[in-house]
Design a protein around this motif. Structure first.
Motif, PDB file in Angstrom:
ATOM      1  N   PRO A  77       0.568  -1.447   0.324  1.00 58.73           N
ATOM      2  CA  PRO A  77       0.133   0.454   0.415  1.00 58.73           C
ATOM      3  C   PRO A  77       0.785   1.207  -0.493  1.00 58.73           C
ATOM      4  CG  PRO A  77      -1.163  -1.293   1.956  1.00 58.73           C
ATOM      5  CD  PRO A  77       0.625  -2.025   1.498  1.00 58.73           C
ATOM      6  N   LEU A  78       0.246   2.745  -0.589  1.00 57.28           N
ATOM      7  CA  LEU A  78       0.487   3.406  -0.740  1.00 57.28           C
ATOM      8  C   LEU A  78       1.523   4.256   1.029  1.00 57.28           C
ATOM      9  CD1 LEU A  78       1.618   6.005  -2.400  1.00 57.28           C
ATOM     10  CD2 LEU A  78      -0.761   7.410  -1.626  1.00 57.28           C
ATOM     11  N   HIS A  79       1.009   3.906   2.154  1.00 58.78           N
ATOM     12  CA  HIS A  79       0.937   4.465   3.433  1.00 58.78           C
ATOM     13  C   HIS A  79       1.864   3.353   4.004  1.00 58.78           C
ATOM     14  CE1 HIS A  79       0.018   8.546   2.051  1.00 58.78           C
ATOM     15  NE2 HIS A  79      -1.187   7.709   1.754  1.00 58.78           N
ATOM     16  N   GLY A  80       2.222   2.269   3.496  1.00 56.95           N
ATOM     17  CA  GLY A  80       3.242   0.890   4.474  1.00 56.95           C
ATOM     18  C   GLY A  80       4.204   0.982   3.766  1.00 56.95           C
ATOM     19  N   THR A  81       4.675   0.898   5.209  1.00 58.77           N
ATOM     20  CA  THR A  81       6.266   1.466   5.264  1.00 58.77           C
ATOM     21  C   THR A  81       7.505  -0.423   5.346  1.00 58.77           C
ATOM     22  OG1 THR A  81       6.518   1.487   7.674  1.00 58.77           O
ATOM     23  CG2 THR A  81       6.182   3.260   6.244  1.00 58.77           C
ATOM     24  N   PHE A  82       6.315  -1.147   5.104  1.00 58.30           N
ATOM     25  CA  PHE A  82       7.106  -2.649   5.465  1.00 58.30           C
ATOM     26  C   PHE A  82       8.618  -2.995   4.792  1.00 58.30           C
ATOM     27  CE2 PHE A  82       8.360  -6.655   4.563  1.00 58.30           C
ATOM     28  CZ  PHE A  82       8.949  -7.066   5.694  1.00 58.30           C
ATOM     29  N   GLU A  83       8.348  -2.068   3.433  1.00 60.83           N
ATOM     30  CA  GLU A  83      10.004  -1.747   2.011  1.00 60.83           C
ATOM     31  C   GLU A  83      10.243  -0.942   2.548  1.00 60.83           C
ATOM     32  OE1 GLU A  83      10.891  -3.642  -1.798  1.00 60.83           O
ATOM     33  OE2 GLU A  83       8.618  -3.982  -1.475  1.00 60.83           O
ATOM     34  N   GLU A  84      10.020   0.143   3.083  1.00 63.90           N
ATOM     35  CA  GLU A  84      10.749   1.505   3.209  1.00 63.90           C
ATOM     36  C   GLU A  84      11.286   1.609   4.228  1.00 63.90           C
ATOM     37  OE1 GLU A  84       8.133   1.094   1.734  1.00 63.90           O
ATOM     38  OE2 GLU A  84       7.041   2.824   0.992  1.00 63.90           O
ATOM     39  N   GLY A  85      10.496  -0.016   5.566  1.00 66.09           N
ATOM     40  CA  GLY A  85      11.499   0.232   6.795  1.00 66.09           C
ATOM     41  C   GLY A  85      12.770  -0.308   6.952  1.00 66.09           C
ATOM     42  N   PRO A  86      13.119  -0.812   8.576  1.00 66.59           N
ATOM     43  CA  PRO A  86      14.579  -1.573   8.453  1.00 66.59           C
ATOM     44  C   PRO A  86      15.161  -2.933   8.045  1.00 66.59           C
ATOM     45  CG  PRO A  86      13.180  -2.341  10.795  1.00 66.59           C
ATOM     46  CD  PRO A  86      12.239  -0.432   9.757  1.00 66.59           C
ATOM     47  N   VAL A  87      13.448  -3.903   7.791  1.00 66.39           N
ATOM     48  CA  VAL A  87      13.696  -5.050   6.750  1.00 66.39           C
ATOM     49  C   VAL A  87      13.946  -5.203   5.159  1.00 66.39           C
ATOM     50  CG1 VAL A  87      12.364  -6.728   6.276  1.00 66.39           C
ATOM     51  CG2 VAL A  87      12.461  -6.137   8.613  1.00 66.39           C
ATOM     52  N   GLY A  88      12.723  -3.825   4.864  1.00 61.47           N
ATOM     53  CA  GLY A  88      13.439  -3.364   3.575  1.00 61.47           C
ATOM     54  C   GLY A  88      14.527  -3.332   2.684  1.00 61.47           C
ATOM     55  N   ALA A  89      14.695  -2.455   3.897  1.00 62.45           N
ATOM     56  CA  ALA A  89      15.553  -1.284   3.428  1.00 62.45           C
ATOM     57  C   ALA A  89      17.112  -2.312   3.055  1.00 62.45           C
ATOM     58  CB  ALA A  89      15.770  -0.502   4.329  1.00 62.45           C
ATOM     59  N   GLU A  90      16.912  -3.557   4.422  1.00 60.21           N
ATOM     60  CA  GLU A  90      18.093  -4.057   4.555  1.00 60.21           C
ATOM     61  C   GLU A  90      18.093  -4.987   3.299  1.00 60.21           C
ATOM     62  OE1 GLU A  90      20.136  -8.041   4.452  1.00 60.21           O
ATOM     63  OE2 GLU A  90      17.733  -8.033   4.795  1.00 60.21           O
ATOM     64  N   ILE A  91      16.746  -5.476   2.558  1.00 56.60           N
ATOM     65  CA  ILE A  91      16.562  -6.458   1.164  1.00 56.60           C
ATOM     66  C   ILE A  91      16.952  -5.418   0.485  1.00 56.60           C
ATOM     67  CG2 ILE A  91      15.057  -7.118  -0.062  1.00 56.60           C
ATOM     68  CD1 ILE A  91      13.100  -8.096   2.945  1.00 56.60           C
ATOM     69  N   CYS A  92      16.715  -4.276   0.134  1.00 60.21           N
ATOM     70  CA  CYS A  92      17.587  -3.430  -1.183  1.00 60.21           C
ATOM     71  C   CYS A  92      19.095  -3.425  -0.879  1.00 60.21           C
ATOM     72  CB  CYS A  92      16.574  -2.100  -0.758  1.00 60.21           C
ATOM     73  SG  CYS A  92      14.693  -2.053  -1.036  1.00 60.21           S
ATOM     74  N   GLU A  93      19.747  -2.827   0.387  1.00 63.02           N
ATOM     75  CA  GLU A  93      20.394  -2.555   0.753  1.00 63.02           C
ATOM     76  C   GLU A  93      21.608  -4.279  -0.401  1.00 63.02           C
ATOM     77  OE1 GLU A  93      22.211  -1.743   4.366  1.00 63.02           O
ATOM     78  OE2 GLU A  93      20.624   0.232   5.244  1.00 63.02           O
ATOM     79  N   TYR A  94      20.571  -5.653   0.187  1.00 59.27           N
ATOM     80  CA  TYR A  94      21.029  -7.054  -0.070  1.00 59.27           C
ATOM     81  C   TYR A  94      21.845  -7.184  -1.468  1.00 59.27           C
ATOM     82  CZ  TYR A  94      22.143 -11.982  -0.291  1.00 59.27           C
ATOM     83  OH  TYR A  94      21.863 -12.958  -0.785  1.00 59.27           O
ATOM     84  N   ALA A  95      20.015  -6.955  -2.535  1.00 54.87           N
ATOM     85  CA  ALA A  95      19.986  -6.217  -4.305  1.00 54.87           C
ATOM     86  C   ALA A  95      20.792  -5.561  -4.214  1.00 54.87           C
ATOM     87  CB  ALA A  95      18.177  -5.989  -4.503  1.00 54.87           C
ATOM     88  N   VAL A  96      20.633  -4.936  -4.149  1.00 55.15           N
ATOM     89  CA  VAL A  96      21.679  -3.746  -4.793  1.00 55.15           C
ATOM     90  C   VAL A  96      23.377  -3.866  -4.961  1.00 55.15           C
ATOM     91  CG1 VAL A  96      22.744  -1.669  -5.290  1.00 55.15           C
ATOM     92  CG2 VAL A  96      20.341  -2.013  -4.716  1.00 55.15           C
ATOM     93  N   ARG A  97      23.653  -4.409  -3.516  1.00 50.15           N
ATOM     94  CA  ARG A  97      25.232  -5.215  -3.386  1.00 50.15           C
ATOM     95  C   ARG A  97      25.434  -6.968  -4.628  1.00 50.15           C
ATOM     96  NH1 ARG A  97      25.339  -5.625   1.255  1.00 50.15           N
ATOM     97  NH2 ARG A  97      24.557  -8.422   1.454  1.00 50.15           N
ATOM     98  N   ARG A  98      24.136  -7.243  -4.740  1.00 48.58           N
ATOM     99  CA  ARG A  98      24.785  -8.781  -6.122  1.00 48.58           C
ATOM    100  C   ARG A  98      24.180  -8.248  -6.542  1.00 48.58           C
ATOM    101  NH1 ARG A  98      23.340 -13.857  -5.202  1.00 48.58           N
ATOM    102  NH2 ARG A  98      25.194 -13.850  -5.709  1.00 48.58           N
ATOM    103  N   SER A  99      23.151  -7.357  -7.022  1.00 46.71           N
ATOM    104  CA  SER A  99      23.435  -6.851  -8.761  1.00 46.71           C
ATOM    105  C   SER A  99      24.374  -6.652  -8.929  1.00 46.71           C
ATOM    106  CB  SER A  99      22.543  -5.779  -8.675  1.00 46.71           C
ATOM    107  OG  SER A  99      21.209  -5.742  -8.397  1.00 46.71           O
ATOM    108  N   LYS A 100      25.607  -5.703  -7.826  1.00 51.22           N
ATOM    109  CA  LYS A 100      26.935  -5.406  -8.451  1.00 51.22           C
ATOM    110  C   LYS A 100      27.720  -6.752  -8.866  1.00 51.22           C
ATOM    111  CE  LYS A 100      30.860  -2.553  -6.832  1.00 51.22           C
ATOM    112  NZ  LYS A 100      31.098  -1.201  -6.232  1.00 51.22           N
ATOM    113  N   GLU A 101      27.315  -7.451  -7.802  1.00 48.98           N
ATOM    114  CA  GLU A 101      28.256  -9.023  -8.028  1.00 48.98           C
ATOM    115  C   GLU A 101      28.901  -9.791  -8.543  1.00 48.98           C
ATOM    116  OE1 GLU A 101      27.955  -9.173  -2.497  1.00 48.98           O
ATOM    117  OE2 GLU A 101      27.159 -10.965  -3.443  1.00 48.98           O
ATOM    118  N   ILE A 102      27.065 -10.204  -9.564  1.00 55.98           N
ATOM    119  CA  ILE A 102      26.829 -10.465  -9.946  1.00 55.98           C
ATOM    120  C   ILE A 102      27.167  -9.776 -11.571  1.00 55.98           C
ATOM    121  CG2 ILE A 102      25.332 -11.644  -9.071  1.00 55.98           C
ATOM    122  CD1 ILE A 102      23.434 -10.957 -10.304  1.00 55.98           C
ATOM    123  N   GLY A 103      28.058  -8.586 -11.747  1.00 55.10           N
ATOM    124  CA  GLY A 103      28.133  -7.583 -12.529  1.00 55.10           C
ATOM    125  C   GLY A 103      27.299  -7.282 -13.990  1.00 55.10           C
TER     126      GLY A 103
END
Length: 407
Positions: free
Chosen positions: A349-375
């Motif tokens: 939902p627009l005003h939900g914060t699961f993806e913007e909060g500590p859990v979601g942000a950690e998933i974003c960080e991991y995914a971006v790091r892996r994106s770089k690692e796999i080229g």
């Protein structure tokens, strides 16, 4: 091609241009994107509407889905009714991109939801009369026309690559034949585009990473593009409340207790205004999902996900790793660049914060790091990291992850 730190502006760059809206001033939007470390935007360029629909596009009117319907649903919360010259606005967008040093991934959401924001159903009707097998060809011709216009205006260099359409397996290009069955018509569409613009990379993209059907990805793609939304705990919520399964009863009382605001109407009372009912056929997002997004209590929604995340955490990480590795392997096998155009958790939902909060942000960080690692050639911080979403306010996270990916 330089690495692409991408922000997803979808159809919002033309539907959200009214007073106080995020794309009222395109230069401001690009300035803010540059400040956050982005160098690329991905859009629905409305190619069919502008170049192949036969409609007059000099005064296109966009508006909400009807009354308050969709106003608390992400991507659908169009506030102001606006009218613009379609081609002039397109050229203005690409000129702004060039001024700010951005490249653009040119795509289409027209067989998913873009026409639902139009003031009438003419655009939607024009799309639907084209036989399904011919739709990739029509899109190819429209994209080629668009690139012709950009070239004539000295703007062709702003195009990073062209996608015939967004998430082809979940669009009006798919009549039930599945990913493998779609391969031949999509290959024909890519060939049609390349006949006119052989130097412009052309591709299609897929929701998730369809690891059981990768043989269905066209053999002539120039870029491998996937959207790894892992869902996991979010999928448990969607399944529990039958948000995408109309064959099952909607658990209204449980929804009141666990997800919804106290003042929410019952599901059957929440529909677009009568004159806008046609939009139900023009968007892939169903009425149950819009209802629960519009009427959820964001704290209840987030609490539901947090309470259950622990049971899904390891599996969500494993799925993400599997999908990213499989996407990288396919790109390597085809000798083409890899791009992740959307992701990472799913549609919230627009005003939900699961993806913007500590859990979601950690998933974003991991995914971006892996994106770089796999080229990967390109990736995103998150699909919600764009001017039309609240996550745009988290400047520090976007700056840090974009800098890490581009470094």
């Amino acid at each position: 091609m330089n690495k692409l730190a991408m922000t997803l502006w979808d159809f919002s760059w033309y539907t959200r241009t009214g007073p106080g809206e995020p794309f009222e001033d395109l230069d401001r939007a690009f300035t803010e994107a540059a400040e956050r470390g982005y160098n690329c935007v991905r859009i629905c360029a409305m190619p069919f509407l502008l170049f192949r629909s036969g409609l007059d596009t000099a005064a296109l009117t966009f508006e909400s889905l009807g009354g308050a319907y969709g106003q608390r649903t992400r991507w659908y919360d169009v506030r102001a009714r606006t009218t613009l010259d379609g081609r002039a606005h397109l050229l203005g967008f690409f000129r702004a991109a060039a001024r700010h040093g951005f490249t653009v991934i040119v795509s289409s959401w027209e067989y998913q939801q873009s026409p639902s924001f139009s003031a009438d159903d003419a655009w939607h009707a024009a799309l639907r009369v084209i036989p399904v097998d011919e739709r990739p060809l029509a899109l190819a011709d429209a994209h080629a026309d668009l690139v012709d216009l950009l070239a004539a205006e000295g703007l062709a260099d702003t195009v990073a690559f062209v996608e015939l359409h967004n998430e082809v397996q979940f669009s009006g290009l798919n009549d039930g034949r599945g990913i493998v069955g779609l391969r031949a018509p999509l290959e024909a569409g890519i060939d049609r585009f390349k006949q006119r613009h052989p130097s412009v990379p052309c591709t299609v993209n897929y929701a998730h990473v369809p690891i059981a059907s990768l043989r269905g990805v066209p053999r002539n793609i120039d870029v491998a593009v996937f959207h790894p939304y892992v869902y996991g705990v979010l999928d448990e919520l969607i399944t529990t409340f039958a948000l995408r399964d109309a064959s099952r009863p909607f658990p209204q009382e449980r929804a009141y207790a666990e997800l919804l605001r106290d003042d929410a109407p019952p599901l059957e009372k929440w529909l677009p205004s009568p004159e806008r009912q046609w939009i139900l056929d023009a968007t892939v997002v169903g009425t149950r999902e819009i209802y629960t997004h519009d009427w959820c209590d964001p704290a209840k929604w987030d609490r539901w996900l947090y309470d259950r995340y622990g049971a899904h955490r390891i599996a969500m990480r494993a799925v993400l790793d599997l999908w990213l590795d499989a996407a990288a392997d396919l790109a390597a096998a085809r000798s083409v660049p890899l791009v992740f155009g959307e992701g990472w958790v799913g549609y919230t939902p627009l005003h939900g914060t699961f993806e913007e909060g500590p859990v979601g942000a950690e998933i974003c960080e991991y995914a971006v790091r892996r994106s770089k690692e796999i080229g990967a050639l390109g990736t995103i911080v998150c699909s919600n990291a764009a001017p039309q979403h609240p996550m745009w306010a988290d400047v520090a996270l976007q700056q840090r992850l974009n800098a890490e990916f581009l470094r």
